[in-house]
Design an enzyme around this catalytic site. Structure first.
Site, PDB file in Angstrom:
ATOM      1  N   HIS A 187       3.348  11.711  -8.879  1.00 36.48           N
ATOM      2  CA  HIS A 187       4.353  12.557  -9.327  1.00 36.48           C
ATOM      3  C   HIS A 187       4.584  13.543  -9.902  1.00 36.48           C
ATOM      4  O   HIS A 187       5.463  14.573  -9.178  1.00 36.48           O
ATOM      5  CB  HIS A 187       4.969  11.238  -9.641  1.00 36.48           C
ATOM      6  CG  HIS A 187       5.390  10.173  -8.347  1.00 36.48           C
ATOM      7  ND1 HIS A 187       4.209   8.942  -8.550  1.00 36.48           N
ATOM      8  CD2 HIS A 187       6.002   9.211  -8.175  1.00 36.48           C
ATOM      9  CE1 HIS A 187       4.465   8.089  -7.790  1.00 36.48           C
ATOM     10  NE2 HIS A 187       5.753   8.612  -7.026  1.00 36.48           N
ATOM     11  N   GLU A 427       6.642   0.500   2.208  1.00 38.82           N
ATOM     12  CA  GLU A 427       5.096   2.236   1.772  1.00 38.82           C
ATOM     13  C   GLU A 427       3.810   0.921   1.498  1.00 38.82           C
ATOM     14  O   GLU A 427       3.175   1.387   1.334  1.00 38.82           O
ATOM     15  CB  GLU A 427       5.931   1.877   0.460  1.00 38.82           C
ATOM     16  CG  GLU A 427       7.653   2.605  -0.363  1.00 38.82           C
ATOM     17  CD  GLU A 427       7.150   2.596  -1.259  1.00 38.82           C
ATOM     18  OE1 GLU A 427       7.260   4.060  -1.950  1.00 38.82           O
ATOM     19  OE2 GLU A 427       7.979   1.308  -2.416  1.00 38.82           O
ATOM     20  N   ASP A 451       2.946   6.054  -0.649  1.00 38.36           N
ATOM     21  CA  ASP A 451       2.133   4.660  -0.965  1.00 38.36           C
ATOM     22  C   ASP A 451       1.842   4.323   0.778  1.00 38.36           C
ATOM     23  O   ASP A 451       0.837   3.949   0.147  1.00 38.36           O
ATOM     24  CB  ASP A 451       2.968   4.000  -1.209  1.00 38.36           C
ATOM     25  CG  ASP A 451       3.405   3.973  -3.208  1.00 38.36           C
ATOM     26  OD1 ASP A 451       2.276   4.412  -3.431  1.00 38.36           O
ATOM     27  OD2 ASP A 451       4.237   4.185  -3.785  1.00 38.36           O
ATOM     28  N   CYS A 498      11.706   8.760   3.527  1.00 34.16           N
ATOM     29  CA  CYS A 498      11.876   9.970   1.788  1.00 34.16           C
ATOM     30  C   CYS A 498      11.083  10.315   1.072  1.00 34.16           C
ATOM     31  O   CYS A 498      10.795  10.600   0.217  1.00 34.16           O
ATOM     32  CB  CYS A 498      12.780   8.223   0.931  1.00 34.16           C
ATOM     33  SG  CYS A 498      11.634   7.756   0.947  1.00 34.16           S
TER      34      CYS A 498
HETATM   35  C1  PEP Z   1       6.905   6.571  -1.270  1.00 35.68           C
HETATM   36  O1  PEP Z   1       5.610   6.186  -1.960  1.00 35.68           O
HETATM   37  O2  PEP Z   1       6.522   7.793  -0.363  1.00 35.68           O
HETATM   38  C2  PEP Z   1       7.919   7.295  -2.411  1.00 35.68           C
HETATM   39  C3  PEP Z   1       8.961   8.096  -1.851  1.00 35.68           C
HETATM   40  O3  PEP Z   1       7.883   6.579  -3.723  1.00 35.68           O
HETATM   41  P1  PEP Z   1       7.089   7.155  -4.382  1.00 35.68           P
HETATM   42  O4  PEP Z   1       6.686   9.102  -4.172  1.00 35.68           O
HETATM   43  O5  PEP Z   1       8.132   7.369  -5.515  1.00 35.68           O
HETATM   44  O6  PEP Z   1       5.644   7.001  -4.661  1.00 35.68           O
HETATM   45 MG    MG Z   2       6.423   5.180  -3.439  1.00 34.46          MG
END
Ligand code: PEP
Ligand code: MG
Length: 537
Positions: A187, A427, A451, A498
């Protein structure tokens, strides 16, 4: 001139001075001292600095998140001046002849425990605050550097960065990120991309670089300390070219995102908070496909109230006008930790107590967020989605909570939209495999490739050692994406992506061929992805 090679995870080139972000010695030792007056003076100096920092944090929070949220920093300032708290610290220094770090840390622990044992909820919640202010003073005493003290933008060099630290950084003070640890899908990396900053990981960093001139090349993953004139010229030319490309892409603003063969998709933005809506709109986002609502929690010192959340969601909805805004419910846990949740240690947090699992286990937190989202739905075009789904039962539980919250609001006479679209994130391989069943229960899917890659390949996305095999292009990941899109459509749901892969223009054509309906990317990637779609056959 010294050149060090790592992995570029945020594109672009930055030239500037290095700020070595030293978190200080987190370990507090019980060191005896003889000069108590000098030790008290050290403490007073650190306390004054902490007060100054808290004052600045208050001002910044006031601007970013409003008075209600900012007030916590005023509370911290008051607590730091509390007579009992100060007497305890001074007593340990004067009478036990122990160092200021130990005196502050011990007092912090004792007071935190005392608050935690109180009946009253307000005082109970102050336990985390007293811990927090004590840690701040200890950090200052141990010589840790604070980014809030900076006066000019810098290249931030650190061993590692947690999302809870990164969200506090002021973008105007940063030129680039360089870390030793970290991974492309962490993140912190995502935040760097959201801030549109060059970033390089896997660098053997050296505190002696502090204050030195450097170049960060996010394309090649190279960090150059004290570059020579020739390299400087070369890199200024790269920066210039970047600028020209950025200007060229501006012409795509207002154009539809449609391929040569006529496939039209929706190009949305990923955001972390109200302040990102400006970048989303500036880059011509057609909506928000992922509002990572947990950043609101990461930026707070305590649970954000229903009203605080309502204001944030409402402002985002209003800022985006009639464009759709997909709010993802709280996705905390794993690398996204906040003290006040008290999630405790887990051996395997990525596979642990996180996201929807926390929400379904602690419905009071979940309901507060759902109420805030539905109240805000009256002010724009909101949609809601749930992270980390693995089963049909979880989806049904989420829908049940939504119905209950809507009933409550109706009974209270509070307006909300009845037709808010409900979606889930895909995910986990489990969700992808049962996606045809899940599609019948929701309006849309959003594939979280970060994920999905982690769980498909059994590679912890935080593990820097596995960075070289952490491959989001793995055929198994791509097949799960293809399958999810097909199954989503069969079950009547639209399907978006996303995760970070949505911005990978080498896959844009593949995603179009899979039949994707929406791509949601960091604001700075919107125009490059539109360019890729327009140029795809
Ligand atoms: C993902 O897992 O691709 C996602 C968009 O959520 P995050 O990156 O916040 O876990
Ligand atoms: Mg995620």
């Amino acid at each position: 001139m010294l050149q060090v090679k790592g992995k570029g995870i945020g594109k672009g080139v930055a030239i500037g001075r290095i700020f070595f972000y030293d978190k200080g010695d987190q370990q507090v030792n019980r060191t005896s001292i003889s000069d108590t007056a000098a030790e008290l003076a050290r403490f007073e100096e650190a306390k004054a600095k902490a007060q100054e920092q808290l004052g600045r944090l208050y001002e910044k929070a006031l601007e970013d998140v409003g008075e209600e949220n900012a007030a916590i920093f005023e509370v911290h300032q008051m607590m730091l001046d509390d007579d009992d708290y100060l007497d305890s610290i001074k007593d340990i220094i004067n009478n036990e002849k122990l160092c200021a770090e130990y005196a502050v840390a011990t007092t912090g622990e004792n007071f935190a425990e005392m608050f935690a044992n109180m009946e009253d909820d307000y005082f109970k919640a102050r336990s985390a605050d007293v811990k927090d202010i004590s840690e701040r003073v200890v950090r200052i005493l141990s010589g840790a550097s604070e980014i809030s003290d900076l006066t000019e933008p810098v290249i931030l060099v650190a061993e590692d960065l947690a999302p809870s630290e990164t969200v506090q950084f002021d973008k105007s003070k940063l030129l680039a990120f360089v870390t030793h640890l970290g991974s492309a899908n962490s993140h912190t990396a995502i935040l760097a991309r959201m801030m549109n900053l060059p970033a390089v990981i896997g660098i053997d960093i050296d505190p002696a670089w502090n204050g030195k001139q450097a170049i960060v090349d996010g394309y090649t993953g190279t960090v150059t300390i004290e570059p020579d004139d020739e390299l400087m010229k070369e890199m200024l030319a790269v920066k210039q070219k970047d600028e020209e490309r950025r200007n060229l892409l501006q012409q795509l603003k207002g154009k539809p995102t449609i391929s040569k063969s006529g496939k039209k998709i929706r190009l949305y933005a990923n955001i972390g908070g109200v302040k990102d809506t400006g970048a989303a709109l500036d880059n011509d986002a057609e909506g928000v496909g992922l509002f990572r609502s947990e950043f609101l929690y990461l930026e707070s010192e305590d649970f954000p109230s229903e009203d605080t959340q309502f204001e944030a969601y409402k402002t985002v909805a209003q800022n985006m006008g009639d464009k759709q805004v997909v709010i993802r419910t709280l996705d905390l846990g794993a690398d996204k930790q906040v003290d006040y949740f008290d999630l405790g240690h887990e051996d395997n947090p990525a596979m642990g107590y996180r996201a929807i699992r926390i929400c379904l286990d602690r419905p009071e937190i979940f309901r507060t967020q759902l109420r805030a989202i539905f109240r805000a739905s009256a002010y724009g075009n909101l949609a809601i989605m749930f992270p980390m789904i693995i089963s049909l039962d979880e989806v049904l539980q989420c829908k049940k909570y939504i119905e209950e919250v809507k009933e409550e609001l109706k009974a209270e006479g509070i307006p909300y939209k009845d037709d808010v679209e409900i979606g889930i994130m895909i995910e986990t391989p489990a969700a992808a495999v049962i996606s045809e069943t899940l599609a019948k229960e929701v309006d849309f899917f959003s594939i979280g490739t970060n994920d999905l890659t982690q769980y498909t390949l059994a590679i912890d996305r935080q593990n820097a050692k596995l960075e070289n095999i952490n491959d989001s292009h793995h055929p198994a990941v791509l097949e799960l994406i293809r399958m999810t899109i097909e199954n989503g459509h069969k079950g009547g749901a639209w399907v978006g992506i996303c995760g970070e892969l949505a911005a990978d223009t080498s896959l844009t054509k593949t995603f179009l061929d899979f039949g994707v309906d929406e791509l949601s990317v960091s604001p700075s990637f919107i125009l490059p992805v539109r360019d890729a779609v327009i140029n795809a056959e």
